[in-house]
Motif scaffolding. Sequence first.
Motif, mmCIF file in Angstrom:
data_model
loop_
_atom_site.group_PDB
_atom_site.id
_atom_site.type_symbol
_atom_site.label_atom_id
_atom_site.label_comp_id
_atom_site.label_asym_id
_atom_site.label_seq_id
_atom_site.Cartn_x
_atom_site.Cartn_y
_atom_site.Cartn_z
ATOM 1 N N UNK A 102 38.199 32.671 42.842
ATOM 2 C CA UNK A 102 39.418 32.934 43.620
ATOM 3 C C UNK A 102 40.635 33.008 42.705
ATOM 4 N N UNK A 103 40.709 32.100 41.734
ATOM 5 C CA UNK A 103 41.841 32.121 40.804
ATOM 6 C C UNK A 103 41.871 33.436 40.040
ATOM 7 N N UNK A 104 40.722 33.885 39.536
ATOM 8 C CA UNK A 104 40.687 35.139 38.784
ATOM 9 C C UNK A 104 41.080 36.316 39.678
ATOM 10 N N UNK A 105 40.649 36.287 40.921
ATOM 11 C CA UNK A 105 41.017 37.344 41.872
ATOM 12 C C UNK A 105 42.532 37.375 42.085
ATOM 13 N N UNK A 106 43.139 36.219 42.344
ATOM 14 C CA UNK A 106 44.587 36.144 42.572
ATOM 15 C C UNK A 106 45.372 36.493 41.303
ATOM 16 N N UNK A 107 44.859 36.079 40.157
ATOM 17 C CA UNK A 107 45.518 36.359 38.875
ATOM 18 C C UNK A 107 45.468 37.855 38.556
ATOM 19 N N UNK A 108 44.279 38.433 38.664
ATOM 20 C CA UNK A 108 44.113 39.852 38.310
ATOM 21 C C UNK A 108 44.841 40.781 39.279
ATOM 22 N N UNK A 109 44.969 40.362 40.538
ATOM 23 C CA UNK A 109 45.672 41.195 41.525
ATOM 24 C C UNK A 109 47.186 41.030 41.424
#
Length: 129
Positions: A102-109
């Motif tokens: 989830x963190x990577x998703x929020x960071x990359x978006x």
Amino acid sequence: MERLTQRYGDNGVELVNDTIDAPGVAETIAMHRLADYEDTGLTPAEIAELKERQRWIPMSERLPNATDGDYFGMILVCWDGRKSEPTEPKLHSCIETVTVGKMLELYRSGQWNVTHWMPLPEPPKEETR
């Protein structure tokens, strides 16, 4: 921490007596510090490992991966409070517990401007009597 010793050469170590005038005081203080250290039951390598596990890792150093999370894949993240645009004013630092994915998703978006992360600490162990 104020050092009581200094290293020289490959294996040399000596007490630093600059700040302590009375004879034997530096040695006594060093002995008490050594006893306190030995009471931890940890080796220098174990202390270094603990320090490494308990530090905030900058995103510029490396991104977390699945093995960095706990059993459920959770980590702590620190982000600057901006929800989308980096040009928005920084609100404050936020600390969240979130899965690595989830963190990577929020960071990359771009939804979270994550600055640092760290693995969660080990859960407490039951004491045996």
